[in-house]
Design an enzyme around this catalytic site. Structure first.
Site, PDB file in Angstrom:
ATOM      1  N   LYS A   1      -7.044  64.133  92.252  1.00 28.83           N
ATOM      2  CA  LYS A   1      -7.456  64.359  90.867  1.00 28.83           C
ATOM      3  C   LYS A   1      -6.219  64.580  89.992  1.00 28.83           C
ATOM      4  CE  LYS A   1     -11.675  64.029  92.259  1.00 28.83           C
ATOM      5  NZ  LYS A   1     -12.305  62.695  92.186  1.00 28.83           N
TER       6      LYS A   1
ATOM      7  N   CYS B   1      -9.863  65.277  86.305  1.00 27.78           N
ATOM      8  CA  CYS B   1      -8.504  64.753  86.460  1.00 27.78           C
ATOM      9  C   CYS B   1      -7.562  65.137  85.317  1.00 27.78           C
ATOM     10  CB  CYS B   1      -8.545  63.251  86.651  1.00 27.78           C
ATOM     11  SG  CYS B   1      -9.291  62.801  88.241  1.00 27.78           S
TER      12      CYS B   1
ATOM     13  N   GLU C   1      -7.127  56.567  89.455  1.00 28.12           N
ATOM     14  CA  GLU C   1      -7.545  57.226  90.697  1.00 28.12           C
ATOM     15  C   GLU C   1      -8.076  56.135  91.615  1.00 28.12           C
ATOM     16  OE1 GLU C   1     -10.402  60.412  90.351  1.00 28.12           O
ATOM     17  OE2 GLU C   1     -10.642  60.556  92.520  1.00 28.12           O
TER      18      GLU C   1
ATOM     19  N   LYS D   1      -3.090  57.125  91.994  1.00 28.54           N
ATOM     20  CA  LYS D   1      -3.101  58.475  92.575  1.00 28.54           C
ATOM     21  C   LYS D   1      -4.338  58.673  93.451  1.00 28.54           C
ATOM     22  CE  LYS D   1      -5.189  60.591  88.428  1.00 28.54           C
ATOM     23  NZ  LYS D   1      -6.444  61.023  88.999  1.00 28.54           N
TER      24      LYS D   1
ATOM     25  N   VAL E   1     -10.044  60.588  81.157  1.00 26.22           N
ATOM     26  CA  VAL E   1     -11.256  61.154  81.760  1.00 26.22           C
ATOM     27  C   VAL E   1     -10.982  61.633  83.178  1.00 26.22           C
ATOM     28  CG1 VAL E   1     -12.757  59.711  80.372  1.00 26.22           C
ATOM     29  CG2 VAL E   1     -12.009  58.846  82.578  1.00 26.22           C
ATOM     30  N   THR E   2     -11.831  62.581  83.627  1.00 19.24           N
ATOM     31  CA  THR E   2     -12.703  63.389  82.797  1.00 19.24           C
ATOM     32  C   THR E   2     -11.959  64.679  82.447  1.00 19.24           C
ATOM     33  OG1 THR E   2     -13.756  64.472  84.705  1.00 19.24           O
ATOM     34  CG2 THR E   2     -14.816  62.483  83.850  1.00 19.24           C
TER      35      THR E   2
ATOM     36  N   GLN F   1      -5.805  82.398  75.935  1.00 20.64           N
ATOM     37  CA  GLN F   1      -4.720  83.289  76.361  1.00 20.64           C
ATOM     38  C   GLN F   1      -3.358  82.811  75.835  1.00 20.64           C
ATOM     39  OE1 GLN F   1      -5.227  84.833  80.540  1.00 20.64           O
ATOM     40  NE2 GLN F   1      -6.657  83.113  80.668  1.00 20.64           N
TER      41      GLN F   1
ATOM     42  N   ASP G   1      -6.873  57.768  84.035  1.00 21.60           N
ATOM     43  CA  ASP G   1      -8.030  57.166  84.733  1.00 21.60           C
ATOM     44  C   ASP G   1      -9.069  56.513  83.827  1.00 21.60           C
ATOM     45  OD1 ASP G   1      -6.627  58.374  86.749  1.00 21.60           O
ATOM     46  OD2 ASP G   1      -8.197  59.771  87.346  1.00 21.60           O
TER      47      ASP G   1
HETATM   48  N1  TIU Z   1     -10.670  60.841  86.933  1.00 20.00           N
HETATM   49  C1  TIU Z   1     -11.521  61.803  87.259  1.00 20.00           C
HETATM   50  O1  TIU Z   1     -11.775  62.719  86.489  1.00 20.00           O
HETATM   51  N2  TIU Z   1     -12.162  61.684  88.480  1.00 20.00           N
HETATM   52  C2  TIU Z   1     -13.407  62.191  88.760  1.00 20.00           C
HETATM   53  O2  TIU Z   1     -13.894  62.078  89.865  1.00 20.00           O
HETATM   54  N3  TIU Z   1     -14.041  62.805  87.715  1.00 20.00           N
HETATM   55  C3  TIU Z   1     -15.317  63.278  87.706  1.00 20.00           C
HETATM   56  O3  TIU Z   1     -15.686  63.906  86.728  1.00 20.00           O
HETATM   57  N4  TIU Z   1     -16.113  63.033  88.730  1.00 20.00           N
END
Ligand code: TIU
Length: 250
Positions: free
Chosen positions: A132, A162, A72, A129, A157-158, A202, A24
């Site tokens: 997430k 995701c 996304e 997609k 990210v992030t 872990q 993303d």
């Molecule tokens: N790609 C992804 O992480 N989508 C999000 O909405 N991330 C946020 O941190 N909001």
């Protein structure tokens, strides 16, 4: 197998069965006026990882290994966006609303596109997609099976949304997962740090973490070599059985 110095212990990289998934890296998350900002975030932090992510992508391309990009985004009629997700964000700048980069998080709009510096090569797979995680409601599993991939390196990210969701999905499907810690970012510094800690805790409960330089060195190292300076971790890497459970929709 090539040894990559990683946390919580060395990662045994198989340069013949590894692929990169870049999650993303879209204008909607990295630039003002997109989905990330509509959720109340300062998007500036995310721009900083573009150069390291570009180096990682280049390393995979140079090694002839698959680079897979995800976006996304939703269909223009939003039929793949659950009402609960649609209701997030400030009124007037929710998914599907008009913004400075077109309709927010909608496939085909400028904001849904990957940033120019990391644009996919013509032959690279791009997975759109609605969730997430990159496995949910996509054909990613089938593509990975066809490619014979057993290990996945993650960037993008992030970190805690995701990237972590997709790593958990991949880990449950039997892939050995490694996050490139300087090629991922969060809107919240403490969330990035905590997400990576959760992943490696872990005994690598979800996966491993290593810097881009060590991963790229591993891709080009001769089998049996140490890819980078060891962090003096003597514990042997756990080699998992072959990935299992590649069923459509899983
Ligand atoms: N790609 C992804 O992480 N989508 C999000 O909405 N991330 C946020 O941190 N909001």
């Amino acid at each position: 197998m090539v040894t990559v110095a990683a946390r919580p212990f060395d990662f045994k990289l198989d340069p013949a069965r590894v692929a990169l998934i870049v999650i993303d890296m879209q204008r909607d998350f990295l630039e003002p006026g997109g989905f990330g900002e509509s959720l109340g975030n300062d998007v500036a932090r995310l721009q900083a990882i573009v150069p390291a992510t570009a180096r990682l992508i280049e390393g995979f391309r140079a090694a002839g290994r698959p680079v897979i990009h995800t976006r996304e985004c939703h269909r223009p009629d939003l039929s793949d966006c659950p009402p609960a997700k649609l209701a997030r964000g400030a009124p007037g700048s929710r998914i599907g609303d008009e913004g400075p980069m077109g309709r927010i998080l909608v496939a085909g709009e400028p904001g849904a596109e990957i940033v120019p510096e990391l644009f996919p090569a013509e032959d690279e797979l791009v997975i759109d997609k609605p969730g997430k995680g990159a496995f949910y409601a996509t054909d990613l599993s089938a593509h990975l099976e066809a490619l014979g991939v057993a290990q996945l390196v993650f960037a993008g990210v992030t970190t805690e949304v995701c990237v972590q969701t997709t790593m958990r999905e991949a880990n449950d499907r039997g892939f050995e997962c490694l996050i490139a810690e300087d090629a991922t970012e969060s809107y919240f510094a403490e969330f990035k740090r905590a997400a990576i800690e959760m992943i490696v805790a872990q005994g690598a409960i979800v996966g491993w973490a290593a810097p881009v330089a060590a991963i790229v060195a591993g891709l080009t190292a001769v089998e049996g070599e140490q890819a980078s300076d060891s962090r003096s971790v003597a514990e042997p890497a756990v080699v998992s059985p072959a990935p299992i459970g590649f069923g459509a929709g899983f």
